[in-house]
Design a protein around this motif. Sequence first.
Motif, PDB file in Angstrom:
ATOM      1  N   ALA A  86       0.865  -1.177   0.000  1.00 41.39           N
ATOM      2  CA  ALA A  86       0.000   0.000   0.000  1.00 41.39           C
ATOM      3  C   ALA A  86       0.901   1.226   0.000  1.00 41.39           C
ATOM      4  N   THR A  87       0.638   2.140  -0.923  1.00 33.51           N
ATOM      5  CA  THR A  87       1.489   3.315  -1.018  1.00 33.51           C
ATOM      6  C   THR A  87       0.655   4.555  -1.315  1.00 33.51           C
ATOM      7  N   VAL A  88       1.059   5.665  -0.727  1.00 32.22           N
ATOM      8  CA  VAL A  88       0.360   6.931  -0.935  1.00 32.22           C
ATOM      9  C   VAL A  88       1.015   7.665  -2.100  1.00 32.22           C
ATOM     10  N   VAL A  89       0.177   8.125  -3.025  1.00 37.07           N
ATOM     11  CA  VAL A  89       0.680   8.843  -4.192  1.00 37.07           C
ATOM     12  C   VAL A  89       0.138  10.273  -4.172  1.00 37.07           C
TER      13      VAL A  89
ATOM     14  N   LYS B  59       9.630  -8.244  -6.943  1.00 38.29           N
ATOM     15  CA  LYS B  59       9.250  -9.025  -5.754  1.00 38.29           C
ATOM     16  C   LYS B  59       7.994  -9.867  -6.012  1.00 38.29           C
ATOM     17  N   LYS B  60       7.343  -9.613  -7.147  1.00 35.93           N
ATOM     18  CA  LYS B  60       6.093 -10.297  -7.514  1.00 35.93           C
ATOM     19  C   LYS B  60       4.983 -10.019  -6.505  1.00 35.93           C
ATOM     20  N   VAL B  61       4.897  -8.745  -6.112  1.00 30.72           N
ATOM     21  CA  VAL B  61       3.817  -8.315  -5.218  1.00 30.72           C
ATOM     22  C   VAL B  61       3.040  -7.189  -5.887  1.00 30.72           C
ATOM     23  N   ALA B  62       1.763  -7.135  -5.598  1.00 37.66           N
ATOM     24  CA  ALA B  62       0.900  -6.097  -6.167  1.00 37.66           C
ATOM     25  C   ALA B  62       1.087  -4.784  -5.414  1.00 37.66           C
ATOM     26  N   VAL B  63       0.580  -3.720  -6.020  1.00 31.27           N
ATOM     27  CA  VAL B  63       0.634  -2.391  -5.403  1.00 31.27           C
ATOM     28  C   VAL B  63      -0.782  -1.835  -5.328  1.00 31.27           C
ATOM     29  N   PHE B  64      -1.139  -1.339  -4.157  1.00 30.80           N
ATOM     30  CA  PHE B  64      -2.415  -0.670  -3.947  1.00 30.80           C
ATOM     31  C   PHE B  64      -2.117   0.807  -3.731  1.00 30.80           C
ATOM     32  N   VAL B  65      -2.606   1.636  -4.623  1.00 30.32           N
ATOM     33  CA  VAL B  65      -2.339   3.075  -4.556  1.00 30.32           C
ATOM     34  C   VAL B  65      -3.473   3.793  -3.832  1.00 30.32           C
TER      35      VAL B  65
END
Length: 196
Positions: A142-145, A165-171
């Motif tokens: 989870a990352t803040v944009v 890393k083969k991980v998804a990103v939640f923005v």
Amino acid sequence: IQYDYACNFACQHCDITGLRAKNEKRFFTIKDVKELSRQADEMGLAHIVITGGEPLLFPDFDEIVKAIDPQKFYITSDTNAWFLDAKKAKHLKSIGLDKIQLSLDSLLASEHDDFRRKKGSHERALKAIDASIEAGLNIILATVVTKQRVRSQEFIDFLEFAKKKKVAVFVTYAKPVGAWEGNYDGLVTKEDMKYM
């Protein structure tokens, strides 16, 4: 389920800043979680996210997971990763947690630590990613944009890091609430969203 607002961080963007005061008249109990789980199952829901604050700080976290019932639900927990090491990741997997949604807001340690207002949080987050993967937990970053970050090289590098890393990103787009109430400088535009 936003079970509790307790947290060990004071992040720049925190949207629950005003909710942290203890209100003795309004709180969840394990009994409440069991009832919510029952109702959710009856409605056909399949996924529950435990959020906070910082869920891994909750002394009754294991009881919360048990009350939700891993046999009936796919269970995710948010975390800032401060308490998530290899031993904890294995334990979480063993009690029925399926996924970690881990907050990481920059590949640059100084930027992440400053944003989260917690020195050393970047290093712990990176270790927690590997610990979660090693334990067999699914993971999403989870990352803040903000407007300032959306078109930056750092953000492109961040996405490439997640891909490796083969991980998804939640923005999560910056919003002017909580600790950022009235702060409109970081809001992305429609053009920024098209770029995304």
